[in-house]
Design a protein around this motif. Structure first.
Motif, PDB file in Angstrom:
ATOM      1  N   PHE A  21      59.733  36.160  53.313  1.00  0.00           N
ATOM      2  CA  PHE A  21      59.818  36.347  51.861  1.00  0.00           C
ATOM      3  C   PHE A  21      58.428  36.472  51.243  1.00  0.00           C
ATOM      4  CE2 PHE A  21      64.214  34.220  51.068  1.00  0.00           C
ATOM      5  CZ  PHE A  21      64.827  35.313  51.641  1.00  0.00           C
ATOM      6  N   GLN A  22      57.492  35.668  51.742  1.00  0.00           N
ATOM      7  CA  GLN A  22      56.125  35.725  51.230  1.00  0.00           C
ATOM      8  C   GLN A  22      55.467  37.066  51.565  1.00  0.00           C
ATOM      9  OE1 GLN A  22      53.372  32.915  52.977  1.00  0.00           O
ATOM     10  NE2 GLN A  22      52.369  32.607  51.004  1.00  0.00           N
ATOM     11  N   GLN A  23      55.693  37.536  52.775  1.00  0.00           N
ATOM     12  CA  GLN A  23      55.086  38.788  53.222  1.00  0.00           C
ATOM     13  C   GLN A  23      55.597  39.975  52.418  1.00  0.00           C
ATOM     14  OE1 GLN A  23      55.639  39.449  57.390  1.00  0.00           O
ATOM     15  NE2 GLN A  23      54.626  41.422  57.391  1.00  0.00           N
ATOM     16  N   TYR A  24      56.891  39.975  52.096  1.00  0.00           N
ATOM     17  CA  TYR A  24      57.469  41.092  51.355  1.00  0.00           C
ATOM     18  C   TYR A  24      57.532  40.827  49.847  1.00  0.00           C
ATOM     19  CZ  TYR A  24      58.582  43.296  55.741  1.00  0.00           C
ATOM     20  OH  TYR A  24      58.484  43.912  56.964  1.00  0.00           O
ATOM     21  N   PHE A  26      59.011  38.703  47.889  1.00  0.00           N
ATOM     22  CA  PHE A  26      60.347  38.528  47.339  1.00  0.00           C
ATOM     23  C   PHE A  26      60.201  37.766  46.023  1.00  0.00           C
ATOM     24  CE2 PHE A  26      64.749  36.759  47.536  1.00  0.00           C
ATOM     25  CZ  PHE A  26      65.412  37.966  47.572  1.00  0.00           C
ATOM     26  N   SER A  27      60.390  38.442  44.911  1.00  0.00           N
ATOM     27  CA  SER A  27      60.028  37.913  43.597  1.00  0.00           C
ATOM     28  C   SER A  27      60.902  36.743  43.126  1.00  0.00           C
ATOM     29  CB  SER A  27      60.059  39.024  42.559  1.00  0.00           C
ATOM     30  OG  SER A  27      61.355  39.557  42.458  1.00  0.00           O
ATOM     31  N   LEU A  28      62.068  36.576  43.687  1.00  0.00           N
ATOM     32  CA  LEU A  28      62.950  35.494  43.263  1.00  0.00           C
ATOM     33  C   LEU A  28      62.323  34.126  43.519  1.00  0.00           C
ATOM     34  CD1 LEU A  28      65.752  34.769  42.124  1.00  0.00           C
ATOM     35  CD2 LEU A  28      66.600  34.799  44.462  1.00  0.00           C
ATOM     36  N   PHE A  29      61.466  34.034  44.542  1.00  0.00           N
ATOM     37  CA  PHE A  29      60.875  32.756  44.929  1.00  0.00           C
ATOM     38  C   PHE A  29      59.361  32.716  44.691  1.00  0.00           C
ATOM     39  CE2 PHE A  29      64.594  33.268  47.739  1.00  0.00           C
ATOM     40  CZ  PHE A  29      65.342  32.198  47.278  1.00  0.00           C
ATOM     41  N   ASP A  30      58.866  33.394  43.666  1.00  0.00           N
ATOM     42  CA  ASP A  30      57.421  33.479  43.427  1.00  0.00           C
ATOM     43  C   ASP A  30      56.744  32.107  43.329  1.00  0.00           C
ATOM     44  OD1 ASP A  30      56.786  36.114  43.623  1.00  0.00           O
ATOM     45  OD2 ASP A  30      57.080  36.547  41.501  1.00  0.00           O
TER      46      ASP A  30
END
Length: 162
Positions: A21-24, A26-30
């Protein structure tokens, strides 16, 4: 029969999802790409191992680690969130009580930690209430360390394990 451990698998999968998620981006978990999230992941690994793997000794560290991760996330968002010492004792109490549900052991210890956590979390309000009623309890705060040492010595040297 040997128990299956879920700790490594769940933790590695959690870390993999976290880094993916961090690499891509993923804005939901900023706001969650921080070290407290890693504590939550490891804590969840312990909890899965405790409940699904039936290794009930894993429940306490699972509650503490995931709870501390949640605490640090919430403390950064709300100024009114309580201090760490009371929250930490509350997490220990919760972990011991959840372990008690599965093992039937250490109910008194869990309730003791819960009482101490409650006192620490609400001590400022207790002082305020006492002050409004013409009493002073400020000297009690000097005795907290001694209370913990005496209780710890009791559990180490006096109370016998069942």
């Amino acid at each position: 029969m040997k128990k299956k451990s879920y700790l490594s698998g769940v933790t590695l999968i959690g870390f993999g999802i976290y880094f993916l998620f961090q690499q891509y981006h993923f804005s939901l978990f900023d706001g969650f790409y921080t070290w407290p999230t890693l504590l939550i992941i490891v804590g969840l690994g312990f909890l899965v191992n405790g409940y699904i793997g039936k290794d009930f000794e894993s429940i306490l560290p699972g509650v503490i680690l995931s709870g501390l991760g949640l605490h640090f996330h919430i403390a950064n968002k709300f100024d009114t969130w309580p201090d760490l010492s009371g929250v930490f004792l509350l997490l220990i109490a919760l972990g011991i009580l959840l372990t008690y549900v599965k093992t039937g052991a250490h109910l008194f210890l869990g309730l003791l930690f819960l009482a101490l956590a409650t006192l620490l979390l609400f001590f400022d309000r207790l002082l305020y209430w006492a002050h409004n009623h013409g009493q002073t309890l400020s000297n009690i705060s000097q005795f907290w360390p001694y209370i913990f040492i005496i209780l710890g010595a009791y559990f180490l040297f006096v109370k016998k394990a069942k």
